[in-house]
Every structure is written in structure tokens, then in C-alpha cells.
Design an enzyme around this catalytic site. Structure first.
Site, PDB file in Angstrom:
ATOM      1  N   LYS A  62      51.733  91.433  45.477  1.00  0.00           N
ATOM      2  CA  LYS A  62      51.125  90.251  44.990  1.00  0.00           C
ATOM      3  C   LYS A  62      49.928  89.853  45.699  1.00  0.00           C
ATOM      4  O   LYS A  62      49.993  89.673  47.058  1.00  0.00           O
ATOM      5  CB  LYS A  62      51.977  89.103  44.554  1.00  0.00           C
ATOM      6  N   TYR A  89      55.014  86.640  50.979  1.00  0.00           N
ATOM      7  CA  TYR A  89      56.711  86.582  51.445  1.00  0.00           C
ATOM      8  C   TYR A  89      56.597  87.122  52.900  1.00  0.00           C
ATOM      9  O   TYR A  89      57.744  86.941  53.456  1.00  0.00           O
ATOM     10  CB  TYR A  89      57.335  87.684  50.741  1.00  0.00           C
ATOM     11  N   HIS A 105      49.431  86.550  41.955  1.00  0.00           N
ATOM     12  CA  HIS A 105      50.647  85.538  42.054  1.00  0.00           C
ATOM     13  C   HIS A 105      50.582  84.276  41.273  1.00  0.00           C
ATOM     14  O   HIS A 105      51.735  83.866  40.752  1.00  0.00           O
ATOM     15  CB  HIS A 105      50.789  85.390  43.558  1.00  0.00           C
ATOM     16  N   ASP A 136      60.300  94.522  44.703  1.00  0.00           N
ATOM     17  CA  ASP A 136      59.230  93.769  44.389  1.00  0.00           C
ATOM     18  C   ASP A 136      58.906  92.902  45.928  1.00  0.00           C
ATOM     19  O   ASP A 136      59.981  92.355  46.418  1.00  0.00           O
ATOM     20  CB  ASP A 136      59.588  92.710  43.282  1.00  0.00           C
TER      21      ASP A 136
END
Length: 265
Positions: free
Chosen positions: A68, A48, A99, A43
Site C-alpha cells: 500500500k 507497516y 492506504h 497483505d
């Protein structure tokens, strides 16, 4: 490894590895370690800022990969996914999640329509959401007739999200837990957890992850080294008894949320 059946007929491994807060320069080696240990679900997310590293670590794998759509890209999910795919080095991902609903922007329904089109175009094999509440889910399903396969939400022993889980079950949505071990070491040192761990000769993390798995949840703990990855993976062969499950159920706290309120993002 148990696979969960999604409402679009596909399957997804129940236990995965999260990559939040793992730097791009370090995440490739961690992903490779996790895949070597046996994880089959990875994931990540655009926010990120580690998709390139995740893609490097994932290269050549047939594991299930999730990324996402971040809030500021809800106006153009296709361009956002194209950017993620370029960083990952892939033609398609297994699962693309919105998200957050970010309801103040007023775009999440149109963004969901665009994600349905991306699924139909083959750029993502399945589509879902993260941090959506029932009202947000009702809105996107009413607009499209398409129910998300997954809702990834904050869920751990101190914040068990029973109402959300019940809603998901009624609508055929897999509940996926983020921050499943809580944040920091509070849960890992809680006597109610450590007593169960001592009883089974296991780690506190394994007890918490086994609880998620026993509830039928998908769970994506983050681990930043091979030792923690191995420890997390070992939760797959831990079976908690009714007494253990009841003790953890009693830890639920309506005020236990650690992350943002979904409506505030």
C-alpha cells in the site's frame, strides 16, 4: 480456497493473511508458515515497516501479494512503489492500494491517476484503495474512468459497513475486511459468537471469518504464530446456517468503528 473475480478480469484469493503490527524481524517466518499452511494472499503496507521481511518470507512463492501507498507519498506514488518493490525483492506486486484518501491533502485524485499509470507500466497488476468512502470513490472514477478492484475497509460483526458493501457491489468493487476479528478479545469472547462456535465445535475466530466468507468478502486476519494461522485457515470449511448469520447480523452497531474516520487521516 475460493478466488474472487476482480473488475479488471484478474482473480484474488478470498482469504489472506494480514501482517499489520508484525515486526520486520519476525514476519518472514510467519509468512512462510502461512504459505506452507495454504494461504495464497499476503497483505502488507509501507507503513507497516515490514516489507523486507514479507519479501523474504514470500520469496519463490506465486501467492497474491498486496502492498500500500502511505499518505505522505501521495505526491509521488511511483517512487513509493519502487521503494516497496526494492524491499520486497520483486519487479511487481499483484495489488497496490492507496492506504487512505487523506482528503485534507487534496492529492488522492492525482495519486490515483499515477497509480493507473503504474498499473499500465506493469509495476502492479491491479490497483485499489483502502478506507475510501463513496464520495472519494466517485471522485477518482470520475477523473480517470478507472474503478478500484478492491476497497479494503474496517469491517467486523460490530461494524458491518452495509452501505459501503452495497456501493461496492453496485460498482463491481471487492470489499476486503481489515480487523475482521475486531481488536483485542471482545468479539472472540462475545456470547453470541461463542455460542455459535460451541454449536459447531469450532473456534470463535473461525466463526467470524466464516461469516465474512459467507458474505462474499475478502478477509485478511492477522496471525502471529502457526497455531493461529492454522485456526484461521480452517474457517474455509465451516458453513454457518441462516440462524447463525442472522445472529451475527444483529450485532451490527453504527458506533462500532474502532479505527480512524477515513476523512480524518
Amino acid at each position: 480456497m475460493t478466488d474472487l473475480t476482480l473488475n479488471d478480469g484478474r482473480t484474488m484469493p478470498q482469504l489472506g493473511m494480514g501482517t499489520w503490527q508484525i515486526p520486520d524481524s519476525q514476519v518472514a517466518a510467519i509468512v512462510r508458515n502461512g504459505l506452507d499452511i495454504g494461504f495464497r494472499l499476503v497483505d502488507t503496507a509501507a507503513i507497516y515497516e515490514n516489507e523486507r521481511g514479507v519479501g523474504d518470507g514470500y520469496k519463490g512463492s506465486d501467492a497474491f501479494l498486496t502492498t500500500k501507498l502511505w499518505n505522505d507519498r501521495q505526491g509521488d506514488p511511483e517512487a513509493a512503489l519502487d521503494e516497496s518493490l526494492a524491499l520486497l525483492g520483486l519487479d511487481a506486486v499483484d495489488l497496490y492500494l492507496m492506504h487512505w484518501p487523506a482528503p485534507g491533502q487534496g492529492q488522492f485524485v492525482d495519486a490515483w491517476k499515477a497509480m493507473v499509470a503504474l498499473r499500465d507500466a506493469g509495476k502492479t497488476r491491479s490497483i485499489g484503495v483502502s478506507n475510501f468512502e463513496p464520495a472519494h470513490l466517485d471522485a477518482i472514477v470520475a477523473a480517470t474512468g478507472v474503478t478500484p478492484v478492491v476497497n479494503q475497509i474496517e469491517l467486523h460483526p460490530n461494524f458491518q459497513q452495509r452501505e459501503a458493501r452495497a456501493y461496492h457491489e453496485r460498482h463491481g468493487i471487492v470489499t476486503q475486511s481489515w480487523s475482521p476479528l475486531g481488536q483485542g478479545k471482545t468479539l472472540l469472547t462475545d456470547a453470541r459468537i461463542t455460542d455459535i462456535a460451541a454449536k459447531h465445535g469450532r473456534s470463535a475466530a473461525q466463526v467470524i471469518l466464516a461469516w465474512h466468507l459467507a458474505l462474499g468478502l475478502s478477509v485478511i486476519p492477522k496471525a502471529s504464530d502457526a497455531e493461529h494461522l492454522t485456526d484461521n485457515f480452517a474457517a474455509l470449511d465451516l458453513t454457518l446456517d441462516d440462524e447463525d448469520m442472522a445472529a451475527i447480523a444483529a450485532m451490527d452497531d453504527a458506533g462500532g468503528r474502532m479505527g480512524p474516520e477515513p476523512g480524518s487521516m
